[in-house]
Design an enzyme around this catalytic site. Structure first.
Site, PDB file in Angstrom:
ATOM      1  N   ASP A 147      28.312   5.091 -11.389  1.00  0.00           N
ATOM      2  CA  ASP A 147      27.899   6.179 -10.494  1.00  0.00           C
ATOM      3  C   ASP A 147      28.462   5.893  -9.112  1.00  0.00           C
ATOM      4  OD1 ASP A 147      26.663   8.015  -8.890  1.00  0.00           O
ATOM      5  OD2 ASP A 147      24.613   7.455  -9.409  1.00  0.00           O
ATOM      6  N   CYS A 155       0.803  -1.236   0.000  1.00  0.00           N
ATOM      7  CA  CYS A 155       0.000   0.000   0.000  1.00  0.00           C
ATOM      8  C   CYS A 155       0.833   1.282   0.000  1.00  0.00           C
ATOM      9  CB  CYS A 155      -0.945   0.006   1.201  1.00  0.00           C
ATOM     10  SG  CYS A 155      -0.123   0.244   2.796  1.00  0.00           S
ATOM     11  N   CYS A 202      -2.290  -1.329   6.177  1.00  0.00           N
ATOM     12  CA  CYS A 202      -2.989  -2.446   5.522  1.00  0.00           C
ATOM     13  C   CYS A 202      -2.824  -3.776   6.232  1.00  0.00           C
ATOM     14  CB  CYS A 202      -2.536  -2.578   4.066  1.00  0.00           C
ATOM     15  SG  CYS A 202      -0.850  -3.211   3.870  1.00  0.00           S
TER      16      CYS A 202
END
Length: 450
Positions: free
Chosen positions: A359, A212, A234
């Site tokens: 990165d 959720c 939830c």
């Protein structure tokens, strides 16, 4: 085996023999060569094997090695890819290199790169998937953790009869409904944790409820996003754990003692993350019929693995070579260094090649600030991105006067010999580690190969 597969196998084995007996190395080329002749050669090579795939962001190599060591106790010879060459060509090479020694059952325990699970599963039809964890790693290659998990799930869906052995403390692993049998492992360190209700620190990845998107709460958190999670919105929560670590007894950079069930276990390596790896291996071993005593004995024999807290003696120094590749793994290594009782020197090698992740911003997410600075007598900074690493350490509060930059491995070894401490910890990204080991092998400090 088809004619094409037979030719591919002969060609691959011949190239493996030449590389290892004449050129003294090569973990992926034989597989790549065999696959050029027959892209389906893995299908033929793996016939008759009961295969266990180990995947996830961190811990694949160590978990694989511990599983292999344990299963040897009961089943004898086990096929595996010990070098950590975990993409399809490396796995094909592992089968080509295997000498099929006597074994009670043909078992293959394979570390598999997350992005390769689908293509390997198509050809191998594994019996077990072992899922260690998913953390942010090489963003240029994997994307966010949900993208990584989707790559793994796409592979698992091709083998609905396989059993999933997963880290139940990782909320993502129980979030997708699959027909597979599931076995979960995790930590249960507190008897009274049900009263606890707290959130992970604000910079923790993967703490949104997979059902959720509300922020998860914890009764107990081990590190990063791993722990006894639950959603107040939830009701999603950690699944029932079939196998657990109940107590951490002692931790040093080179040893761990912990309790699983009613028995104490020990392994000769440090870091809380390695207890998770041992628990995963224990779960597999118990599911395949090993006794607790057999597992405990195998753990005591565990060897240091190439680049994963590998111990190297050089010039009177005790060097611990540790692979670091993402913020969570690096953070746990830094926490492990804080269990060191003696003074030590720190070496940091940062590269930014494709295999490392191009990165390097992830170094800013690790808690260098939390290192016990009083224990560190000297720092050597190297690798292609030595400037970035040096600046990161300055920002963390280290005096630039205690840091020396090294631009090549010859100079690095020379500087290591001059360090003021006997203990030396080298934290290195993947390609920097390979280059350093190559130089060390050329100088006969370590054996060539992996």
């Amino acid at each position: 085996m088809s004619f094409k597969s037979s030719i591919a196998t002969i060609g691959g084995k011949s190239s493996y023999w030449f590389l290892h007996n004449v050129l003294k190395g090569g973990t992926s080329f034989p597989g790549k060569f065999a696959m050029k002749i027959d892209p389906q050669v893995l299908n033929s090579l793996s016939k008759g094997y009961e295969t266990i795939i180990v995947t996830g962001t961190n811990g694949k190599t160590m978990t694989t090695a511990l599983i292999v060591e344990a299963l040897k106790k009961k089943y004898g010879d086990i096929l595996t890819n010990p070098s950590g060459s975990n993409m399809q060509q490396g796995i094909v090479t592992a089968f080509l290199a295997h000498k099929n020694k006597k074994a009670k059952k043909k078992i293959a325990v394979l570390e598999v790169d997350e992005a390769n699970v689908k293509m390997v599963t198509k050809l191998l039809h594994p019996k077990y998937f072992v899922l260690t964890n998913i953390f942010r790693d090489q963003m240029d290659r994997y994307g966010e953790i949900y993208t990584t998990y989707e790559k793994i799930i796409n592979g698992i869906k091709l083998a609905p009869d396989a059993t999933i052995i997963a880290n139940g403390d990782a909320s993502i692993f129980s979030s997708v409904d699959l027909p597979n049998k599931k076995i979960f492992y995790g930590f249960n360190l507190s008897n009274d944790k049900a009263k606890n209700d707290f959130k992970a620190p604000v910079n923790t990845d993967g703490v949104l409820c997979p059902k959720c998107d509300h922020i998860l709460h914890y009764h107990e958190r081990i590190y990063a996003n791993l722990g006894d999670f639950f959603c107040t919105n939830c009701g999603y929560h950690r699944p029932h754990l079939d196998y657990t670590v109940n107590k951490i007894i002692e931790q040093t950079p080179n040893s761990l003692k912990f309790q699983m069930g009613n028995k104490e276990y020990s392994i000769g390596i440090g870091g809380t993350y390695n207890i998770y790896n041992a628990l995963a291996a224990y779960t597999v071993a118990r599911e395949l019929g090993l006794s607790e005593d057999e597992v405990a004995q195998s753990f005591e024999k565990n060897k240091r693995i190439f680049g994963r807290q590998e111990l190297i003696n050089y010039s009177g120094k005790e060097i611990d070579l540790i692979l670091v590749k993402n913020p969570v793994g690096l953070d746990e290594v830094l926490h492990m260094l804080n269990t060191e009782k003696d003074s030590y020197s720190l070496v940091t090698l940062l590269n930014a090649n494709h295999a490392d992740g191009i990165d390097t911003s992830w170094i800013w997410d690790a808690d260098y600030e939390g290192l016990n600075k009083a224990k560190i007598q000297k720092i050597l900074v190297g690798g292609q991105r030595w400037h970035d690493m040096g600046f990161r350490l300055e920002v963390a509060g280290f005096n630039p006067a205690m840091m020396t930059t090294v631009t090549d491995n010859e100079s690095l070894l020379d500087e290591i010999s001059k360090l003021p401490t006997k203990k030396v910890y080298i934290l290195s990204t993947y390609t920097a580690m390979l280059a350093l080991r190559k130089t060390m092998a050329e100088k006969k400090i370590i054996k060539a190969g992996m």
